[in-house]
Design a protein around this motif. Structure first.
Motif, PDB file in Angstrom:
ATOM      1  N   LEU A  11       0.706  -1.391  -0.101  1.00 32.22           N
ATOM      2  CA  LEU A  11      -0.040   0.233   0.089  1.00 32.22           C
ATOM      3  C   LEU A  11       0.790   1.246   0.011  1.00 32.22           C
ATOM      4  CD1 LEU A  11      -3.043   1.150   0.091  1.00 32.22           C
ATOM      5  CD2 LEU A  11      -2.996   0.933   2.547  1.00 32.22           C
ATOM      6  N   ALA A  12       2.025   1.234   0.674  1.00 30.83           N
ATOM      7  CA  ALA A  12       2.808   2.347   0.829  1.00 30.83           C
ATOM      8  C   ALA A  12       3.409   2.653  -0.517  1.00 30.83           C
ATOM      9  CB  ALA A  12       4.029   2.276   2.100  1.00 30.83           C
ATOM     10  N   MET A  13       3.684   1.562  -1.111  1.00 35.24           N
ATOM     11  CA  MET A  13       4.360   1.568  -2.472  1.00 35.24           C
ATOM     12  C   MET A  13       3.369   2.135  -3.424  1.00 35.24           C
ATOM     13  SD  MET A  13       7.091   0.872  -4.087  1.00 35.24           S
ATOM     14  CE  MET A  13       7.897   0.866  -5.831  1.00 35.24           C
ATOM     15  N   ARG A  14       2.148   1.695  -3.350  1.00 32.22           N
ATOM     16  CA  ARG A  14       1.263   2.239  -4.360  1.00 32.22           C
ATOM     17  C   ARG A  14       1.108   3.950  -4.112  1.00 32.22           C
ATOM     18  NH1 ARG A  14      -0.325  -2.696  -3.496  1.00 32.22           N
ATOM     19  NH2 ARG A  14      -2.204  -2.448  -2.088  1.00 32.22           N
ATOM     20  N   GLY A  89       2.705   7.893   8.966  1.00 33.63           N
ATOM     21  CA  GLY A  89       1.797   7.160   9.211  1.00 33.63           C
ATOM     22  C   GLY A  89       2.049   5.620   8.887  1.00 33.63           C
ATOM     23  N   PHE A  90       2.478   5.525   7.627  1.00 32.79           N
ATOM     24  CA  PHE A  90       3.025   4.127   7.046  1.00 32.79           C
ATOM     25  C   PHE A  90       4.029   3.581   8.054  1.00 32.79           C
ATOM     26  CE2 PHE A  90       1.079   5.324   2.826  1.00 32.79           C
ATOM     27  CZ  PHE A  90       0.227   4.199   2.892  1.00 32.79           C
ATOM     28  N   ALA A  91       4.970   4.482   8.438  1.00 29.61           N
ATOM     29  CA  ALA A  91       6.096   3.874   9.471  1.00 29.61           C
ATOM     30  C   ALA A  91       5.329   3.435  10.806  1.00 29.61           C
ATOM     31  CB  ALA A  91       7.149   4.843   9.611  1.00 29.61           C
ATOM     32  N   ARG A  92       4.458   4.156  11.248  1.00 27.45           N
ATOM     33  CA  ARG A  92       3.659   3.730  12.586  1.00 27.45           C
ATOM     34  C   ARG A  92       3.119   2.266  12.358  1.00 27.45           C
ATOM     35  NH1 ARG A  92       3.444   9.040  12.804  1.00 27.45           N
ATOM     36  NH2 ARG A  92       1.430   9.010  12.002  1.00 27.45           N
ATOM     37  N   MET A  93       2.561   2.323  11.242  1.00 26.18           N
ATOM     38  CA  MET A  93       1.511   0.976  10.900  1.00 26.18           C
ATOM     39  C   MET A  93       2.268  -0.200  10.775  1.00 26.18           C
ATOM     40  SD  MET A  93      -1.706   2.168   8.394  1.00 26.18           S
ATOM     41  CE  MET A  93      -0.682   1.858   6.972  1.00 26.18           C
ATOM     42  N   LEU A  94       3.397   0.153  10.045  1.00 27.35           N
ATOM     43  CA  LEU A  94       4.347  -1.357   9.837  1.00 27.35           C
ATOM     44  C   LEU A  94       5.155  -1.458  11.191  1.00 27.35           C
ATOM     45  CD1 LEU A  94       6.059  -0.198   6.542  1.00 27.35           C
ATOM     46  CD2 LEU A  94       4.762  -2.300   6.870  1.00 27.35           C
ATOM     47  N   GLN A  95       5.368  -0.604  12.016  1.00 25.42           N
ATOM     48  CA  GLN A  95       6.124  -0.861  13.316  1.00 25.42           C
ATOM     49  C   GLN A  95       5.122  -1.755  14.393  1.00 25.42           C
ATOM     50  OE1 GLN A  95       7.658   3.259  13.917  1.00 25.42           O
ATOM     51  NE2 GLN A  95       9.465   2.191  14.163  1.00 25.42           N
ATOM     52  N   SER A  96       3.558  -1.221  14.306  1.00 25.74           N
ATOM     53  CA  SER A  96       2.754  -2.040  15.148  1.00 25.74           C
ATOM     54  C   SER A  96       2.787  -3.259  14.627  1.00 25.74           C
ATOM     55  CB  SER A  96       1.513  -0.993  15.103  1.00 25.74           C
ATOM     56  OG  SER A  96       0.955  -1.253  13.823  1.00 25.74           O
ATOM     57  N   CYS A  97       2.646  -3.495  13.390  1.00 19.56           N
ATOM     58  CA  CYS A  97       2.556  -5.004  12.960  1.00 19.56           C
ATOM     59  C   CYS A  97       3.677  -5.731  13.278  1.00 19.56           C
ATOM     60  CB  CYS A  97       2.642  -4.944  11.175  1.00 19.56           C
ATOM     61  SG  CYS A  97       0.970  -4.578  10.612  1.00 19.56           S
TER      62      CYS A  97
END
Length: 112
Positions: A11-14, A89-97
């Motif tokens: 999603l971040a890539m797109r 935002g994407f960084a936080r989502m990835l870290q939470s995963c």
């Protein structure tokens, strides 16, 4: 394999919020644009040391997650060893995963 993590990467890539490749990622880290660096677990020892040092110096979180093949396929590219995330935002989502995955592994290990 954490499908959610790889889905968020795609999603971040797109969304145009990723930078890949050694020199491009290094430039992004140095410029302060990188909010997170994801490095493949099968990166070379020299690459691991280089990015642990650089990310530590520039205070950029570093996740070692997935193989180079998994990282590349999640963003629709060939194998990738390094990915810089330029959106908070994407960084936080990835870290939470990653944090959720670590908690699950701890629970599974305690059961054994």
């Amino acid at each position: 394999m954490n499908h959610k993590f790889f889905n968020y990467l795609g999603l971040a890539m797109r969304a145009g919020k990723l930078v890949t490749g050694d020199e491009s990622v290094l430039k992004t880290v140095r410029s302060g644009e990188a909010k997170l660096v994801v490095m493949a677990t099968d990166a070379s020892v020299n690459m691991q040391k280089k990015y642990r040092d650089k990310c530590g110096t520039y205070e950029v979180p570093l996740l070692e997650f997935g193989t180079r093949s998994e990282l590349g396929s999640s963003i629709g590219k060939d194998e990738r060893v390094l990915i810089a995330v330029t959106d908070g935002g994407f960084a936080r989502m990835l870290q939470s995963c990653q944090a959720n995955l670590a908690e699950v592994k701890d629970i599974e290990q305690n059961r054994q």
